[in-house]
Design a protein around this motif. Structure first.
Motif, short mmCIF file in Angstrom:
data_model
loop_
_atom_site.label_atom_id
_atom_site.label_comp_id
_atom_site.label_asym_id
_atom_site.label_seq_id
_atom_site.Cartn_x
_atom_site.Cartn_y
_atom_site.Cartn_z
N MET A 99 0.83 -1.20 0.00
CA MET A 99 0.00 0.00 0.00
C MET A 99 0.87 1.26 0.00
SD MET A 99 -3.16 -1.04 2.51
CE MET A 99 -3.85 0.59 2.50
N GLN A 100 1.96 1.25 0.75
CA GLN A 100 2.85 2.40 0.76
C GLN A 100 3.45 2.61 -0.62
OE1 GLN A 100 5.84 2.50 3.83
NE2 GLN A 100 6.88 4.24 2.95
N GLN A 101 3.87 1.55 -1.28
CA GLN A 101 4.41 1.67 -2.63
C GLN A 101 3.36 2.19 -3.60
OE1 GLN A 101 5.84 -2.29 -3.34
NE2 GLN A 101 7.80 -1.93 -2.33
N LEU A 102 2.12 1.71 -3.44
CA LEU A 102 1.04 2.20 -4.30
C LEU A 102 0.76 3.68 -4.07
CD1 LEU A 102 -1.39 -0.85 -4.13
CD2 LEU A 102 -0.06 -0.10 -6.11
N LEU A 106 1.01 6.49 -6.79
CA LEU A 106 -0.12 7.38 -7.00
C LEU A 106 0.32 8.83 -6.95
CD1 LEU A 106 -3.19 7.75 -7.34
CD2 LEU A 106 -3.39 7.58 -4.86
N ASP A 107 1.16 9.17 -5.99
CA ASP A 107 1.69 10.53 -5.90
C ASP A 107 2.41 10.92 -7.19
OD1 ASP A 107 0.77 11.06 -3.35
OD2 ASP A 107 2.70 10.66 -2.37
N ASN A 121 -7.12 2.81 -11.21
CA ASN A 121 -6.70 1.43 -10.96
C ASN A 121 -5.92 1.32 -9.65
OD1 ASN A 121 -7.89 0.49 -13.29
ND2 ASN A 121 -6.01 0.59 -14.50
N LEU A 122 -5.01 2.28 -9.40
CA LEU A 122 -4.24 2.26 -8.16
C LEU A 122 -5.13 2.50 -6.95
CD1 LEU A 122 -1.02 4.16 -9.23
CD2 LEU A 122 -1.19 1.78 -8.53
N ALA A 124 -8.27 1.74 -6.70
CA ALA A 124 -9.05 0.52 -6.51
C ALA A 124 -8.22 -0.55 -5.79
CB ALA A 124 -9.56 -0.01 -7.85
N ARG A 125 -6.94 -0.67 -6.17
CA ARG A 125 -6.06 -1.66 -5.53
C ARG A 125 -5.82 -1.29 -4.06
NH1 ARG A 125 -4.71 -6.54 -4.50
NH2 ARG A 125 -2.50 -6.89 -4.20
N ILE A 126 -5.63 0.01 -3.77
CA ILE A 126 -5.45 0.46 -2.40
C ILE A 126 -6.69 0.14 -1.57
CG2 ILE A 126 -5.24 2.52 -0.92
CD1 ILE A 126 -3.39 3.67 -3.15
N THR A 127 -7.85 0.39 -2.14
CA THR A 127 -9.12 0.09 -1.45
C THR A 127 -9.22 -1.41 -1.17
OG1 THR A 127 -10.19 1.97 -2.50
CG2 THR A 127 -11.63 0.27 -1.61
N GLU A 128 -8.85 -2.21 -2.16
CA GLU A 128 -8.90 -3.66 -2.00
C GLU A 128 -7.97 -4.14 -0.88
OE1 GLU A 128 -7.29 -7.48 -4.53
OE2 GLU A 128 -8.18 -5.83 -5.66
N LEU A 129 -6.75 -3.58 -0.84
CA LEU A 129 -5.80 -3.97 0.20
C LEU A 129 -6.26 -3.47 1.57
CD1 LEU A 129 -2.44 -3.33 -1.64
CD2 LEU A 129 -3.33 -5.53 -0.90
#
Length: 133
Positions: A99-102, A106-107, A121-122, A124-129
């Motif tokens: 999540m930190q890498q995402l 994202l930044d 997409n990023l 959505a992946r953060i939300t999923e994690l």
């Protein structure tokens, strides 16, 4: 390098999620008000002195990461050894690191304003994690 107030709020909210804190708990922990914490998370109605006051009361949190999104979330390379982290599940740390890498990716994407679909997409992946925590 300019600080993005919305991203500061996102990073502080991410730290709160890791620690299982809400705005009231963080306000109490930092000897500040929940209203100030809420304003920081929302990215409005606070000054840098207020933010630094909050960050100075969280010794394990890397203020440079909160403000600029650079470096590690925690001041040391490893997560702090306290009761919360000692009871983490084996995969939770892996999810948090991803999540930190995402968030860092994202930044970078938001700074360059390259592609809205990549951002979606990023997110959505953060939300999923986040749901897996």
């Amino acid at each position: 390098m300019a600080a993005n107030l919305e991203q500061i709020g996102t990073r502080l909210r991410f730290f709160m999620k890791i620690k299982g804190m809400d705005i009231f708990a963080l306000g109490e922990f930092t000897n500040t008000s929940a209203i100030l914490i809420s304003n920081i998370i929302a990215g409005k109605n606070y000054c840098m002195d207020d933010l630094l006051s909050v960050l100075n009361n969280i010794p394990e949190l890397n203020p440079h990461w909160v403000i600029y999104g650079e470096g590690n979330i925690f001041k040391s390379e490893t997560t702090p050894a306290d009761t919360d982290t000692a009871t983490m599940q084996k995969n939770r740390l892996k999810h948090l690191q991803e999540m930190q890498q995402l968030l860092e990716t994202l930044d970078a994407i938001e700074k360059s304003k390259e592609n809205k679909s990549q951002i979606d997409n990023l997110k959505a992946r953060i939300t999923e994690l986040t749901r897996k925590l």
